[in-house]
Motif scaffolding. Structure first.
Motif, PDB file in Angstrom:
ATOM      1  N   ILE A  23     -47.447-144.051 -45.206  1.00  0.00           N
ATOM      2  CA  ILE A  23     -47.968-144.726 -46.397  1.00  0.00           C
ATOM      3  C   ILE A  23     -47.404-144.059 -47.644  1.00  0.00           C
ATOM      4  O   ILE A  23     -46.942-144.733 -48.571  1.00  0.00           O
ATOM      5  CB  ILE A  23     -49.511-144.728 -46.397  1.00  0.00           C
ATOM      6  N   ARG A  24     -47.427-142.727 -47.676  1.00  0.00           N
ATOM      7  CA  ARG A  24     -46.902-142.013 -48.845  1.00  0.00           C
ATOM      8  C   ARG A  24     -45.438-142.382 -49.083  1.00  0.00           C
ATOM      9  O   ARG A  24     -45.001-142.541 -50.216  1.00  0.00           O
ATOM     10  CB  ARG A  24     -47.043-140.499 -48.641  1.00  0.00           C
ATOM     11  N   ALA A  25     -44.668-142.555 -48.001  1.00  0.00           N
ATOM     12  CA  ALA A  25     -43.242-142.872 -48.108  1.00  0.00           C
ATOM     13  C   ALA A  25     -42.969-144.367 -48.224  1.00  0.00           C
ATOM     14  O   ALA A  25     -41.810-144.773 -48.346  1.00  0.00           O
ATOM     15  CB  ALA A  25     -42.508-142.315 -46.885  1.00  0.00           C
ATOM     16  N   GLY A  26     -44.000-145.177 -48.185  1.00  0.00           N
ATOM     17  CA  GLY A  26     -43.797-146.630 -48.215  1.00  0.00           C
ATOM     18  C   GLY A  26     -43.130-147.132 -46.945  1.00  0.00           C
ATOM     19  O   GLY A  26     -42.494-148.175 -46.943  1.00  0.00           O
ATOM     20  N   PHE A  27     -43.250-146.346 -45.855  1.00  0.00           N
ATOM     21  CA  PHE A  27     -42.641-146.653 -44.563  1.00  0.00           C
ATOM     22  C   PHE A  27     -41.126-146.782 -44.668  1.00  0.00           C
ATOM     23  O   PHE A  27     -40.494-147.560 -43.964  1.00  0.00           O
ATOM     24  CB  PHE A  27     -43.276-147.887 -43.916  1.00  0.00           C
ATOM     25  N   LYS A  28     -40.554-145.998 -45.586  1.00  0.00           N
ATOM     26  CA  LYS A  28     -39.107-145.965 -45.784  1.00  0.00           C
ATOM     27  C   LYS A  28     -38.627-144.529 -45.691  1.00  0.00           C
ATOM     28  O   LYS A  28     -39.384-143.600 -45.944  1.00  0.00           O
ATOM     29  CB  LYS A  28     -38.723-146.515 -47.165  1.00  0.00           C
ATOM     30  N   CYS A  29     -37.346-144.381 -45.375  1.00  0.00           N
ATOM     31  CA  CYS A  29     -36.727-143.060 -45.423  1.00  0.00           C
ATOM     32  C   CYS A  29     -36.806-142.582 -46.873  1.00  0.00           C
ATOM     33  O   CYS A  29     -36.383-143.288 -47.789  1.00  0.00           O
ATOM     34  CB  CYS A  29     -35.273-143.130 -44.954  1.00  0.00           C
ATOM     35  N   GLU A  30     -37.331-141.397 -47.062  1.00  0.00           N
ATOM     36  CA  GLU A  30     -37.480-140.882 -48.422  1.00  0.00           C
ATOM     37  C   GLU A  30     -36.153-140.425 -49.017  1.00  0.00           C
ATOM     38  O   GLU A  30     -36.079-140.121 -50.203  1.00  0.00           O
ATOM     39  CB  GLU A  30     -38.503-139.747 -48.444  1.00  0.00           C
ATOM     40  N   ILE A  67     -40.683-138.339 -44.613  1.00  0.00           N
ATOM     41  CA  ILE A  67     -40.304-139.320 -43.600  1.00  0.00           C
ATOM     42  C   ILE A  67     -38.825-139.615 -43.828  1.00  0.00           C
ATOM     43  O   ILE A  67     -38.392-139.868 -44.945  1.00  0.00           O
ATOM     44  CB  ILE A  67     -41.151-140.599 -43.719  1.00  0.00           C
ATOM     45  N   SER A  68     -38.072-139.561 -42.751  1.00  0.00           N
ATOM     46  CA  SER A  68     -36.624-139.704 -42.844  1.00  0.00           C
ATOM     47  C   SER A  68     -36.120-140.543 -41.683  1.00  0.00           C
ATOM     48  O   SER A  68     -36.715-140.550 -40.606  1.00  0.00           O
ATOM     49  CB  SER A  68     -35.991-138.308 -42.794  1.00  0.00           C
ATOM     50  N   CYS A  69     -35.002-141.212 -41.917  1.00  0.00           N
ATOM     51  CA  CYS A  69     -34.322-141.850 -40.797  1.00  0.00           C
ATOM     52  C   CYS A  69     -33.522-140.758 -40.070  1.00  0.00           C
ATOM     53  O   CYS A  69     -33.213-139.709 -40.647  1.00  0.00           O
ATOM     54  CB  CYS A  69     -33.415-142.982 -41.268  1.00  0.00           C
TER      55      CYS A  69
END
Length: 124
Positions: A23-30, A67-69
């Motif tokens: 949630i904090r990352a918007g479900f995206k790689c930061e 959160i990272s890819c």
């Protein structure tokens, strides 16, 4: 937010900690903004990265986890330490900006290399 957490955890596929980080990352790689819920391939790249690697003295706390890819975490950033370029007392956001710039520069160089490789491989 609590409803999202409860709903995702109830699927049995998510832990509460991962949902909160997501949630904090918007479900995206930061680091590169890849939408990690856009496809199976993207979802399978979901990783947690210590912004300052624990091997470089980074703490194992939420503020030091992004959160990272997999591409950004393993293939580009790896154990690189953004604190080496940061000012003293840099915030999490400051460190993320430094990593984003590093990742962008590395991707640009890698793309240049790939273009050269393609030129060589498909020149005939």
């Amino acid at each position: 937010m609590q409803k999202i957490i409860e709903s995702l955890v109830s699927t049995g596929q998510w832990g509460e900690h991962d949902v909160v980080l997501g949630i904090r990352a918007g479900f995206k790689c930061e680091y590169c903004d890849k939408d990690l819920l856009a496809s199976v391939e993207n979802y399978k790249e979901w990783q947690k990265d210590h912004i300052i690697p624990t091997s470089k003295g980074g703490a194992d706390i939420n503020d030091n986890i992004a959160i990272s890819c997999k591409t950004c975490n393993v293939n580009i950033k790896s154990r690189w330490n953004p604190a080496e370029l940061a000012e003293e007392n840099a915030t999490r956001e400051d460190l993320i900006k430094i990593v984003r710039k590093y990742v962008k520069n590395r991707r640009t160089q890698m793309l240049s290399d790939i273009c050269l490789f393609r030129e060589i491989a498909f020149s005939e």
